[in-house]
Write an enzyme that holds these catalytic residues in place. Structure first.
Site, PDB file in Angstrom:
ATOM      1  N   LYS A 346       1.751  12.643 -45.289  1.00 23.66           N
ATOM      2  CA  LYS A 346       2.702  13.556 -45.922  1.00 23.66           C
ATOM      3  C   LYS A 346       2.753  13.380 -47.444  1.00 23.66           C
ATOM      4  O   LYS A 346       2.624  12.269 -47.957  1.00 23.66           O
ATOM      5  CB  LYS A 346       4.110  13.313 -45.351  1.00 23.66           C
ATOM      6  CG  LYS A 346       4.209  13.450 -43.835  1.00 23.66           C
ATOM      7  CD  LYS A 346       4.132  14.882 -43.370  1.00 23.66           C
ATOM      8  CE  LYS A 346       5.454  15.567 -43.341  1.00 23.66           C
ATOM      9  NZ  LYS A 346       6.325  15.228 -42.221  1.00 23.66           N
ATOM     10  N   CYS A 440      33.646  28.659 -74.589  1.00 21.62           N
ATOM     11  CA  CYS A 440      32.616  27.628 -74.611  1.00 21.62           C
ATOM     12  C   CYS A 440      33.261  26.247 -74.409  1.00 21.62           C
ATOM     13  O   CYS A 440      34.220  25.908 -75.109  1.00 21.62           O
ATOM     14  CB  CYS A 440      31.893  27.676 -75.953  1.00 21.62           C
ATOM     15  SG  CYS A 440      30.782  26.294 -76.209  1.00 21.62           S
TER      16      CYS A 440
END
Ligand code: IVH
Length: 700
Positions: A346, A440
Site C-alpha cells: 500500500k 477582518c
C-alpha cells in the site's frame, strides 16, 4: 450512399456493431479514441435507426442493448462459483522482503526454484475501485456480481452491461465458462465532471472516484448507471471451463478455495493468462503491468509507480505483487481469505477522516479571505495534518461542510491538504454552519465580496496587519527584492511592533534595533541589515513585482519595466499606454492603473526614493544577441545560484524555462545535472557550464 447500393440490413447492423465495439476498445481500453464523441453518437444513432426499422435484427449483445433493463426493486444475490479473495497487505519494505523470503523458501523446498534463483513476480497497480466478477458462458456475458463477503455478492448484471469497456461478447476461441475478475473504477477527470454535473442539477456529489464508482454500480436504475463514466480492468479470474488443458498435470490436486479447483487453464503463468484475457477482448492494464524478480525488483516497481501515481488518470492505493507461475501459486496456497502467492503493497493513504473542530479565516496578501479548517490531527499522505484549506465560502456551501462534522481530508503528493467533504452519517446534532465574518479578524475592516468573484476580501489594504505582513514577505522573496533573512518570524515581529508599516520602513532598520527581536542575534541582525541595504538598487521589474500589484507576476513586471524604463513613467501611464506593452491585457492594465491611482501607493514609491532606493532600468532585450533565447538551468553551478544566473540571463534579454525542448537555445548544466541534461543531449541542444554562460553574457 443510396439505398440501392446499401448492404442488406443484417450485414449493415453487424458491421456497425463491430465498428462501435472497436471504438469502445480504443476509447476505454487503449485510451486512444480515433473518432470524436459526436461521430461515435452518430454511429450509435445509425444502428438504433436500423434496429428500429428491423426489430428482428436486434441481438442481446448489440451496443444498443447495454441499457435495456427497467429499474430493479432490489439486487438479487449471487453465490460465487469460486470465492473472491482478498489480499494480504504490506506497508513497509520489511513486509515485502519477508513475503519474498517466504515465497522463495517454499518454492525452493518444493523444488520449483533453484538455489541462486529469485522468484518471478507479476506486478500490477492496486486500482482503487470495486471488485467485480463477470461470468461469460460460451463467450456471452450472462452475469455480473459484486464481491460481497467473498462468497456471495449482489447481482449487478444490468448495471455492468452499461459499461462500454466491458464486452458483452468475447471474441476468438471462447471457453465454455469464464469468470473474469477485475476492478470497476472512474477516472479522476471524469469524476470531476460528473460532480460538476451533479452539483449543477442539485444532486448528490461524491467524495472520491471510488465512492462515485460504487454508488453508480449500486444504482437500481441501470439508466442512471449508463450515464456514469465507469471503466474496468481485468486482473484475475474465477471459474474457467471448457478448454483443452495445455499445461502439465501439476494442477491435478484440488486445493480448497483455490480457483483452480473447478478450472482448467490454458496457460501456466499469470502474465500469459492476462494476455489470454486481453486476446478475448477484455481490458487489461498492459501499460503498467510489469514482470520483476526478487524483493529488489518489487521495491523498484513500488518506487517507480509511487513517483508517477499523481499523474495516473485514476486513483490507486498501492501495487499488487503476484507470483507469476501458476504451478508455484498452487504450491504456495492460501491462508484464510488471502493467497500466500500475492501481496498488496500500500501507498500512504491520501485520504483520511477526522473531526472538523472549527473554521477560521486567513487573510492573504491581496486581502483574500480563505476559510481554513482546524482539524483534529490526522495522519494522511505521509504527514500529520491539523489545518486544511476550504478554498472559499461557496465551496463550503457546495460541500455542505459544518463545524463538528467528521470530514474526509485529502493530501495527495505535495498538494496543500484540503477538506473533501463531510461524512453525513456521522453528522452530530447541532453541527454549525460557517458564517463569513463581516469584519477582518486582523484589522477589523469590512470584508467585501464582489458579485462576480468567489473570493471575499478584507478591504483594509496595507492598513491590515495581515496584508502588510504578506506584502513584506512577498517583497522580500527571491523573485522580488531577494532579501535573505527576512522570513515569517521576523516580519511578524516587525509589523506587530509597529516598526515597519510600509516597504520603505525596512530600509530604515538598524542592527541594534533588530538584535532586540526574538531569536535574533547580533550577527543575524547585521546580516539582515546588509541584505536590506544590498537591495537598494533593484532592477525596475523586480521592484514592480515586489509591490504585489494584483495580476502582476514576475514576467509581466519585467515586460512593463522594459517597456517604460522608469518608475515615474509607469506610475503616470494610463490604461491605454499600459495596453501597448506586449502581453498586457485589460485586467493587468486596469490593476496597475488603479494601484498607482491610490495616493498611499505613490507615497510608498516616494518614501523608497527618500530612503535611497532607486530601481535600475532593465536592459531592453531588442538588439542584444540573447534576446528571446530560452535557457534551461540544471544542477548546481560552482559560484552562481540559479536565481543569480536567471537574473543575468534575463538582464541580457534571455528567458529561463523549466523544461528542455527543441526550442531551448542553451542548457546550463552544473554538478549533478539530471534528466534535463540527458534530454538536451538527445535533442542536440547546446550545453554550457557556468564559465561558458559567463562568456556568453560577456562577464568572463
Ligand atoms: S487480485 C486473489 N489485483 O484489492 C487475488 N486485486 O485487497 C484477488 N484490487 O478485492 C485480488 N487492484 O478489489 C487484485 N491488480 C489487482 C487489484 C486488486 C485492486 C482490489 C480488489 C480486491 C482488493 C484486495
Amino acid at each position: 450512399m443510396s439505398k440501392a447500393s446499401s448492404p442488406p440490413p443484417a450485414e449493415a447492423a453487424a458491421r456497425l456493431r463491430a465498428e462501435i465495439e472497436q471504438h469502445n476498445v480504443r476509447y476505454y481500453v487503449h485510451d486512444e479514441p480515433s473518432i470524436t464523441d459526436a461521430e461515435y453518437d452518430a454511429l450509435m444513432r445509425e444502428l438504433q435507426a436500423l434496429e428500429d426499422e428491423h426489430p428482428e435484427l436486434v441481438t442481446p449483445d448489440s451496443p444498443t442493448q447495454r441499457v435495456g433493463a427497467a429499474p430493479l426493486a432490489e439486487f438479487g444475490s449471487v453465490r460465487h462459483a469460486v470465492p473472491m479473495l482478498s489480499l494480504g497487505n504490506a506497508f513497509a519494505e520489511d513486509d515485502v522482503t519477508d513475503f519474498d523470503k517466504r515465497v522463495s523458501d517454499t518454492l525452493r523446498g518444493a523444488g520449483l526454484l533453484g538455489p541462486a534463483e529469485a522468484p518471478r513476480y507479476f506486478c500490477e497497480l492496486k486500482l482503487d475501485g470495486l471488485a467485480i466478477s463477470l461470468r461469460y458462458e460460451d463467450g456471452v456475458l450472462v452475469q455480473a456480481a459484486t464481491r460481497g463477503d467473498g462468497q456471495t455478492g449482489e447481482d449487478v448484471t444490468a448495471n455492468i452491461r452499461t459499461i462500454k469497456a466491458i464486452p458483452l461478447k468475447l471474441k476468438g476461441d471462447v471457453p465454455r465458462v469464464l469468470e473474469v475478475r477485475g476492478e470497476v473504477l472512474m477516472n479522476r477527470a471524469e469524476f470531476e465532471k460528473l460532480n460538476t454535473r451533479q452539483a449543477a442539477r442539485g444532486e448528490k456529489v461524491f467524495v472520491n472516484p471510488r465512492n462515485a464508482a460504487a454508488g453508480s454500480l449500486r444504482q437500481l436504475d441501470p439508466r442512471i448507471t449508463a450515464q456514469r463514466p465507469l471503466r474496468f480492468f481485468a486482473y484475475s479470474w474465477g471459474e474457467v471451463q471448457g478448454l483443452a488443458r495445455t499445461t502439465s498435470d501439476r494442477f491435478d490436486e484440488p486445493v480448497p478455495g483455490a480457483a483452480r479447483e473447478v478450472s482448467t487453464l490454458p496457460h501456466d503463468t499469470h502474465g500469459e493468462m492476462l494476455d489470454w484475457l486481453a486476446s478475448l477482448g477484455l481490458p487489461v492494464n498492459v501499460r503498467y503491468n510489469h514482470k520483476a524478480e526478487g524483493a529488489a525488483g518489487l521495491m523498484a516497481f513500488y518506487e517507480r509507480i509511487g513517483a508517477l501515481r499523481a499523474d495516473l488518470p485514476y486513483d490507486i492505493d498501492g501495487v499488487v505483487y503476484k507470483v507469476d507461475s501458476l504451478p508455484a501459486q498452487r504450491v504456495l496456497g492460501f491462508v484464510s481469505r488471502a493467497p500466500r502467492w500475492a501481496l498488496a503493497h500500500k501507498f500512504p493513504a491520501e485520504e483520511a477522516t477526522t473531526e472538523l473542530l472549527d473554521i477560521e479565516v486567513q487573510v492573504g496578501r491581496t486581502g483574500a479571505i480563505t476559510p481554513v479548517a482546524r482539524l483534529k490531527p490526522v495522519f494522511v499522505g505521509g504527514v500529520t495534518v491539523t489545518n486544511a484549506t476550504l478554498h472559499n465560502e461557496d465551496e463550503i456551501r457546495r460541500k455542505d461542510v459544518r463545524i463538528g462534522d467528521t470530514v474526509v481530508v485529502r493530501r495527495a503528493g505535495d498538494v496543500i491538504p484540503e477538506v473533501v467533504g463531510p461524512v453525513l452519517e456521522k453528522r452530530p446534532e447541532g453541527a454549525a454552519l460557517f458564517v463569513m465574518p463581516k469584519a477582518c479578524p486582523v484589522c477589523g475592516s469590512a470584508i467585501e465580496k464582489l458579485e462576480d468573484e468567489a473570493i471575499a476580501r478584507c478591504t483594509g489594504g496595507l492598513f491590515c496587519g495581515a496584508q502588510r505582513k504578506q506584502t513584506l514577505l512577498h517583497a522580500a522573496g527571491r523573485k522580488a527584492l531577494d532579501i535573505e533573512g527576512l522570513g515569517e518570524k521576523v516580519v511578524d515581529q516587525l509589523v506587530d511592533n509597529g516598526w515597519v508599516k510600509s516597504l520603505a520602513d525596512l530600509y530604515g532598520l538598524n542592527a541594534i534595533k533588530l538584535a532586540t527581536l526574538d531569536r535574533m542575534g547580533q550577527k543575524s541582525a547585521e546580516n539582515l541589515v546588509a541584505a536590506i541595504q544590498a537591495a537598494r538598487k533593484p532592477a525596475l521589474g523586480r521592484l514592480l513585482f515586489a509591490l504585489g500589484i494584483r495580476h502582476v507576476g514576475e514576467t509581466t513586471a519585467r515586460d512593463i519595466a522594459r517597456h517604460f524604463g522608469d518608475i515615474q513613467r509607469i506610475m503616470d501611464a494610463d490604461e491605454e499606454a499600459l495596453l501597448a506593452v506586449p502581453d498586457v491585457g485589460p485586467v493587468v492594465a486596469g490593476s496597475i492603473h488603479r494601484f498607482f491611482a491610490e495616493p498611499h501607493n505613490r507615497e510608498i514609491i516616494a518614501a523608497l526614493a527618500e530612503k535611497g532606493v532607486h530601481p535600475e532600468a532593465e536592459a531592453a532585450p531588442e538588439g542584444t544577441e540573447l534576446a528571446g533565447k530560452t535557457f534551461v538551468l540544471t544542477g548546481t553551478m560552482p559560484t552562481w545560484t540559479r536565481e543569480e544566473a536567471t537574473r543575468h540571463i534575463q538582464a541580457a534579454g534571455g528567458k529561463v524555462s523549466g523544461s528542455v525542448s527543441k526550442k531551448t537555445a542553451y542548457v546550463v548544466a552544473g554538478d549533478d545535472a539530471g534528466s534535463k541534461l540527458t534530454k538536451a543531449q538527445e535533442l542536440g541542444v547546446a550545453i554550457l557550464d557556468e564559465d561558458g554562460l559567463k562568456a556568453l553574457l560577456g562577464m568572463a
